[in-house]
Design an enzyme around this catalytic site. Structure first.
Site, PDB file in Angstrom:
ATOM      1  N   HIS A 187       0.856  -1.212  -0.063  1.00 59.61           N
ATOM      2  CA  HIS A 187       0.061  -0.092   0.021  1.00 59.61           C
ATOM      3  C   HIS A 187       0.839   1.196   0.087  1.00 59.61           C
ATOM      4  O   HIS A 187       1.492   1.464   1.025  1.00 59.61           O
ATOM      5  CB  HIS A 187      -0.956   0.048   1.181  1.00 59.61           C
ATOM      6  CG  HIS A 187      -1.883   1.150   1.151  1.00 59.61           C
ATOM      7  ND1 HIS A 187      -2.845   1.662   0.304  1.00 59.61           N
ATOM      8  CD2 HIS A 187      -1.964   2.315   2.242  1.00 59.61           C
ATOM      9  CE1 HIS A 187      -3.315   2.325   0.710  1.00 59.61           C
ATOM     10  NE2 HIS A 187      -2.927   3.096   1.727  1.00 59.61           N
ATOM     11  N   ASP A 189       1.079   5.185   0.105  1.00 55.73           N
ATOM     12  CA  ASP A 189       0.412   6.473  -0.099  1.00 55.73           C
ATOM     13  C   ASP A 189       0.962   7.639  -0.841  1.00 55.73           C
ATOM     14  O   ASP A 189       2.211   7.789  -0.577  1.00 55.73           O
ATOM     15  CB  ASP A 189       0.254   6.915   1.384  1.00 55.73           C
ATOM     16  CG  ASP A 189      -0.683   5.977   2.206  1.00 55.73           C
ATOM     17  OD1 ASP A 189      -2.026   5.815   1.847  1.00 55.73           O
ATOM     18  OD2 ASP A 189      -0.217   5.503   3.424  1.00 55.73           O
ATOM     19  N   ASP A 216      -7.787   1.341   2.396  1.00 57.23           N
ATOM     20  CA  ASP A 216      -7.256   2.730   3.036  1.00 57.23           C
ATOM     21  C   ASP A 216      -8.466   3.732   3.312  1.00 57.23           C
ATOM     22  O   ASP A 216      -8.342   4.129   4.384  1.00 57.23           O
ATOM     23  CB  ASP A 216      -5.977   2.936   2.998  1.00 57.23           C
ATOM     24  CG  ASP A 216      -5.368   3.283   4.209  1.00 57.23           C
ATOM     25  OD1 ASP A 216      -5.848   2.891   5.300  1.00 57.23           O
ATOM     26  OD2 ASP A 216      -4.480   4.277   4.341  1.00 57.23           O
ATOM     27  N   ASP A 263       1.576  -1.251   4.279  1.00 56.08           N
ATOM     28  CA  ASP A 263       2.115  -0.033   3.843  1.00 56.08           C
ATOM     29  C   ASP A 263       3.577  -0.105   3.473  1.00 56.08           C
ATOM     30  O   ASP A 263       4.375  -0.538   4.018  1.00 56.08           O
ATOM     31  CB  ASP A 263       1.984   0.976   4.788  1.00 56.08           C
ATOM     32  CG  ASP A 263       0.527   1.598   5.329  1.00 56.08           C
ATOM     33  OD1 ASP A 263      -0.232   0.876   4.836  1.00 56.08           O
ATOM     34  OD2 ASP A 263       0.448   2.408   6.063  1.00 56.08           O
ATOM     35  N   HIS A 303      -6.445   9.708  -0.154  1.00 55.30           N
ATOM     36  CA  HIS A 303      -7.323   9.486   1.060  1.00 55.30           C
ATOM     37  C   HIS A 303      -6.352  10.129   2.393  1.00 55.30           C
ATOM     38  O   HIS A 303      -6.903   9.946   3.276  1.00 55.30           O
ATOM     39  CB  HIS A 303      -7.682   8.004   1.407  1.00 55.30           C
ATOM     40  CG  HIS A 303      -6.590   7.067   1.219  1.00 55.30           C
ATOM     41  ND1 HIS A 303      -6.112   6.204   0.123  1.00 55.30           N
ATOM     42  CD2 HIS A 303      -5.686   6.555   2.241  1.00 55.30           C
ATOM     43  CE1 HIS A 303      -5.206   5.523   0.530  1.00 55.30           C
ATOM     44  NE2 HIS A 303      -4.855   5.597   1.570  1.00 55.30           N
TER      45      HIS A 303
END
Length: 1053
Positions: free
Chosen positions: A119, A121, A233, A370, A514
């Site tokens: 994941h 970000d 998420d 993550d 997000h």
């Protein structure tokens, strides 16, 4: 801050092109349509008062029918029946003990798909670029090497913002390897948007835009079309996302962050996999298969099965000696011949337990977290140890299991095969669900309703940018077509502008992430997003115009909506002696207002002029501003309520009267309503609607929320208040400044933390039907406080209220006393309303914020929050970077008729056409631009009017976006036309609404759309252009159902 105030090239470049464009359209003035538009004397400036809105009665049936059916699972009912208690469930804390029978799989083995993922970000604790440099590029580089070592290995990826940055830096050999891995099914792109967007505060315009940006990039660079959605998420999930994925041609989606009580309930009912259907869908055309992950998190301890202590032992990055370990204090062991039997049995037991929560014998076990798989060693640890486990399990026929690595689509394909979804059986194994998944709680009373408001400055900025972005896209597309037709226009810098446009799209797309829009990133990351915004935006300050010498200026006003408009336009000038000429050269009535320096001092540096413009849809009106000593402009006059008043405030121009605060009310009125404000606080108290002569209580007040004294306090994500809000107390009454003018009147109250303005436009039609409410909020000196604006009315709303989801649809809400206060706060993107059988009160918003209706007849919105501590969700800081923030609203009170009590319980509701239009105009204000008469621009045409007439009232032009050429970063000769047909409720008074449009049952004749542009081809396509329907051909009539968002490829000439 400075950056944001700088003017930027993109709009001004396009503006110059449009000025040239208007000039090259001059020869079109012989065209009767063009002239027709601007005829009519100034006295007929307003649409005639008797104009009734022409609504096709067929178009009213949609809202009436929509609430009549009930799918299997309706989320409003689930909320009604759940106790929302939180008993200890054993190893699965928020669940229950799962048991199974050893021989359940004898006839049909368990199929396990372990799906490795990372994941990433695009900005959170580090900026996008720092994450890319430190982690992401290594993950992707290793992916290419490690997947090629063994063709049984699989990996999925979702964020194209990162992937494209990596792709641009790798050699062709690596690129070919990636294409091969995709073709062989080892590597899959899931969702494939620019980011994994927030689903609470995002507007559907921006969600679609970042989806197109990602999908177009994939098509051009990889030739792939994602088919499964992956959203592990976002903090709560919206059915709008399900609709958009379905329209883009997706068949499956996965979600994770859902309230733990709902996860538990769905686990007991085995409804974790369902067909998600829109609330308003009477058939099943919007159904999309959705998988909800059952446990607390998407990390490895919470994805192999119910016991995190055991699952953590199968996260081989946590082997002893590494940087991270298992909090349950039992480490993983390297798999070898001596322990493989025991270890394989342990994890199979978890897989079997997890599979008991689902209806088939196909199991999904994600394997990631993550920014995982950065180092080569981590790939080896995970893939080699798991392969040993799989090989062992699969070699034991009596265990009845087939385990392997898989992609997300491998899982969904097996699931569909197992449940016979390919066949024509209508009664599916899976239930149908309607509704949404807000407000999210991950444990205890920890509701994630804080982020609906956190960093409101950026939430507002986001929407300003979206409006500019859309305006720029539309103008660019039209200018591009024009430039290809005209010799003069070869000066149009189409390639340079397209590069700028692409950069702006990508920066706006990045902000939909997000952790960006929700306001849940580190301070410096937020600053980085803001700086990126700057490259995509231009000054949000009003356009300054200076009338030098005797020169006059052109004021170009662009109307970014598809509706003819009579907006009130305000611009600053440097002299009160001005004259304004309409596009036809006729004088226009102007109100001159003071520009204030603080609450009571007039600045004579500048003056504000306000007037009613008349603008064609998507068009530009060219007004002329001249210096004129004998100006007949009408000055506003002022009453100022101050503590020690000086009676006469001698100003050389304006009439200003100072007075004491008084128990008498301050009154404003226009043709539609009369307003009463308190003479002590200046706040609104009641409204009289003239159509029916009724008085309505309508008290505006402010209130403070604190945070709990417990260890867990509010932060960027969580709202944990210390009880009900306390009234906003002021020892001295605020200074109140009342302006009375010909175009508008207003009451401005100066409180310590907020400057609150209510403005009433004294014009006919749409602008006069609602109040403009704005707050300039400054809580920079506060400590653990949140400021709310509350509106209390005498509407009997009975614990029900309505909020929009993503500016796309309305979701009914019920305020539940069994839930804590923070659970009853919901996201509002563009509107929230309360109603009873007689009236509806809508709060329209120009920015996303958290809203609630905590008492009968009440609506409240949380405007800013300042929190001194972290709320333990990984961010590691509070929210203390508050800025002075403007929040803008419209308050609309409408009379309802023909409603019955039963429908108040329906799972669906729709705004009226007037409400839709009010929202459209609030979110897409007109864009004034100036140019000097002596700046070498040829004389301008009076109007630029690209549409023949307003589009139907219920049709919204979402975007007209030029498509990139197949090679290179040039624009192609095609654009994407995205239309949305809004669902609306007719049961409202519609006299004199000032709506200059009609409805047409969703039909538009293509050749009746554009003026001076020929539609050479128009073909339907899927939402993000990935798929063309098999029968896609050039169409001459657009035909859309209510609520549909349709995309077309359009070629104009």
């Amino acid at each position: 801050e400075r950056l944001l105030a700088e003017n930027n090239e993109i709009i001004s470049n396009i503006r110059d092109s449009v000025i040239n464009l208007s000039e090259s359209v001059k020869d079109g003035q012989k065209n009767p349509e063009a002239i027709n538009f601007s005829q009519g004397s100034v006295s007929e400036l307003f649409p005639s008062a008797s104009a009734l809105l022409a609504v096709d009665s067929e178009d009213c049936l949609f809202a009436l029918k929509s609430g009549s059916h009930s799918p299997g699972v309706q989320m409003l009912d689930v909320y009604d029946i759940l106790p929302f208690d939180n008993p200890d469930g054993g190893v699965w804390k928020q669940g229950f003990d799962i048991t199974y029978n050893e021989n359940e799989w004898d006839s049909e083995p368990l199929q396990v798909f372990v799906v490795p993922h990372s994941h990433n970000d695009p900005g959170w604790l580090k900026t996008f670029d720092d994450y890319f440099r430190d982690q992401t590029q290594h993950i992707l580089n290793n992916m290419v090497i490690k997947l090629q070592e063994d063709n049984r290995r699989k990996f999925i990826w979702s964020e194209i913002s990162y992937f494209s940055k990596w792709w641009d830096g790798i050699d062709s050999q690596k690129k070919d390897a990636v294409k091969r891995l995709i073709k062989d099914g080892q590597f899959e792109i899931v969702t494939g948007g620019w980011v994994m967007p927030d689903e609470a505060s995002s507007h559907y315009f921006a969600v679609i835009d970042q989806m197109i940006e990602g999908h177009q990039w994939l098509e051009k660079n990889l030739g792939v079309k994602p088919k499964s959605g992956w959203a592990v998420d976002p903090f709560g999930h919206s059915p709008t996302m399900a609709y958009l994925l379905k329209r883009a041609g997706f068949s499956n989606m996965l979600i994770q962050r859902v309230h733990y009580s709902i996860k538990k309930h769905f686990s007991t009912q085995k409804t974790l996999e369902f067909f998600w259907r829109q609330n308003w869908d009477l058939g099943s055309s919007t159904d999309i298969l959705c998988h909800m992950m059952p446990f607390y998190s998407y990390d490895i301890p919470h994805t192999c099965g119910p016991d995190p202590k055991i699952c953590c032992q199968f996260d081989f990055k946590r082997l002893p000696g590494g940087r991270i370990s298992c909090p349950w204090r039992v480490p993983p062991e390297v798999i070898h011949a001596g322990n493989v039997q025991h270890r394989a049995w342990m994890i199979l037991d978890q897989y079997r337990k997890k599979s008991k929560l689902f209806r088939t014998k196909v199991l999904l076990a994600p394997l990631g977290d993550d920014f995982r798989y950065t180092e080569s060693s981590e790939w080896d640890q995970q893939y080699q140890n798991y392969q040993k486990l799989f090989d062992y399990m699969n070699s034991r026929p009596e265990w009845h299991v087939k385990a392997q690595f898989g992609t997300l689509s491998d899982y969904f394909e097996a699931l569909r095969k197992e449940s016979n979804l390919g066949e024509k059986s209508s009664n599916s194994l899976f239930p149908v669900l309607s509704g949404d998944f807000f407000t999210y709680a991950d444990r205890d009373h920890h509701y994630w309703s804080g982020y609906f408001t956190s960093r409101p400055f950026y939430k507002h900025l986001d929407r300003v940018l979206e409006s500019y972005m859309r305006a720029a896209e539309i103008l660019y597309s039209l200018a591009l077509v024009q430039s290809s037709k005209s010799e003069k226009m070869s000066v149009f810098p189409s390639v340079d502008n397209y590069k700028l446009l692409t950069e702006a799209r990508r920066n706006l797309g990045l902000f939909q992430h997000h952790d960006a829009l929700p306001g849940t990133a580190k301070d410096w990351v937020v600053v980085d997003y803001g700086t990126r915004f700057d490259t995509a935006t231009y000054s949000t300050e009003s356009v300054e115009i200076i009338c030098k010498y005797a020169f006059f200026r052109y004021l170009l006003i662009f109307n970014p909506t598809e509706q003819e408009r009579f907006p009130v336009v305000s611009v600053n000038v440097n002299s009160p002696r001005v004259k304004l000429l309409s596009p036809l050269g006729k004088p226009v009535t102007v109100q001159i207002s003071a520009v204030w320096d603080g609450a009571t001092t007039v600045s004579h540096e500048a003056y504000q002029i306000s007037f009613v413009a008349h603008l064609p849809p998507l068009g530009i009106g060219v007004y002329q501003l001249l210096a004129d000593e004998s100006s007949e402009a009408v000055l506003a006059d002022y009453n100022i309520y101050v503590r020690n008043s000086r009676q006469e405030n001698t100003d050389r121009l304006f009439k200003i009267k100072e007075m004491q605060h008084s128990v008498d009310n301050i009154i404003l009125e226009n043709a539609y309503m009369k307003l009463w404000f308190s003479g002590m606080s200046g706040l609104l108290e009641k409204i009289n609607t003239k159509e029916d002569g009724k008085n309505h209580q309508m008290k505006v007040e402010f209130a403070w929320y604190g945070t709990t004294s417990n260890r867990d306090k509010s932060g960027a994500y969580l709202f944990l208040p210390d009880g009900d809000a306390k009234p906003y107390i002021f020892t001295d009454p605020p200074t109140i400044r009342v302006a009375h003018g010909k175009i508008f009147s207003e009451v401005v109250c100066f409180f310590h933390h907020v400057t609150h303005t209510v403005r009433l436009y004294k014009v006919q039609g749409l602008e006069g039907h609602s109040l403009e409410v704005s707050n300039i909020v400054d809580i920079r000196g506060e400590y653990n406080r949140e400021l709310a604006m509350r509106i209390s009315s005498d509407i009997n709303s009975q614990n029900r209220f309505y909020t929009d989801l993503n500016g796309y649809q309305i979701q009914p809400r019920v305020t539940l006393s069994k839930l804590p206060l923070q659970a009853n706060i919901y996201p509002m993107t563009t509107m929230a309303y309360i109603q009873d059988v007689g009236v509806r009160l809508t709060l329209h918003s120009a920015q996303s914020l958290g809203v609630a209706s905590l008492k009968n007849g009440q609506l409240e919105v949380i405007m800013d929050r300042r929190l001194m501590q972290d709320d333990n969700r990984g961010l590691g800081q509070g929210v203390q970077d508050n800025k002075i923030t403007a929040n803008v609203f419209r308050l609309l009170l409408e009379r309802r008729h023909g409603t019955d009590v039963n429908e108040e319980k329906a799972p669906v509701s729709f705004p009226s056409l007037l409400s839709h239009m009010t929202s459209l105009f609030l979110n897409h204000p007109v864009i004034p631009m100036t140019t000097n008469a002596d700046s070498g621009v040829p004389e301008l045409t009076n109007t630029f009017s690209p549409l023949i007439s307003s589009m139907p009232c219920d049709m919204h032009l979402v975007n007209l976006r030029t498509i990139q050429a197949k090679v290179d970063t040039k624009p192609s000769d095609e654009a994407v036309l995205i239309l949305h047909r809004k669902g609306f409720d007719c049961r409202f008074s519609n006299r004199d609404m000032g709506l200059l449009c009609s409805t047409t049952q969703g039909k538009i004749k293509v050749n009746k759309l554009f003026n001076k542009f020929r539609v050479e081809s128009l073909t339907p396509t899927s939402l993000s252009l990935m798929h063309s329907p098999p029968d896609a051909r050039n169409i001459s009539e657009i035909n859309m159902s209510s609520m549909d968002i349709n995309t077309f490829r359009i070629r104009l000439g």
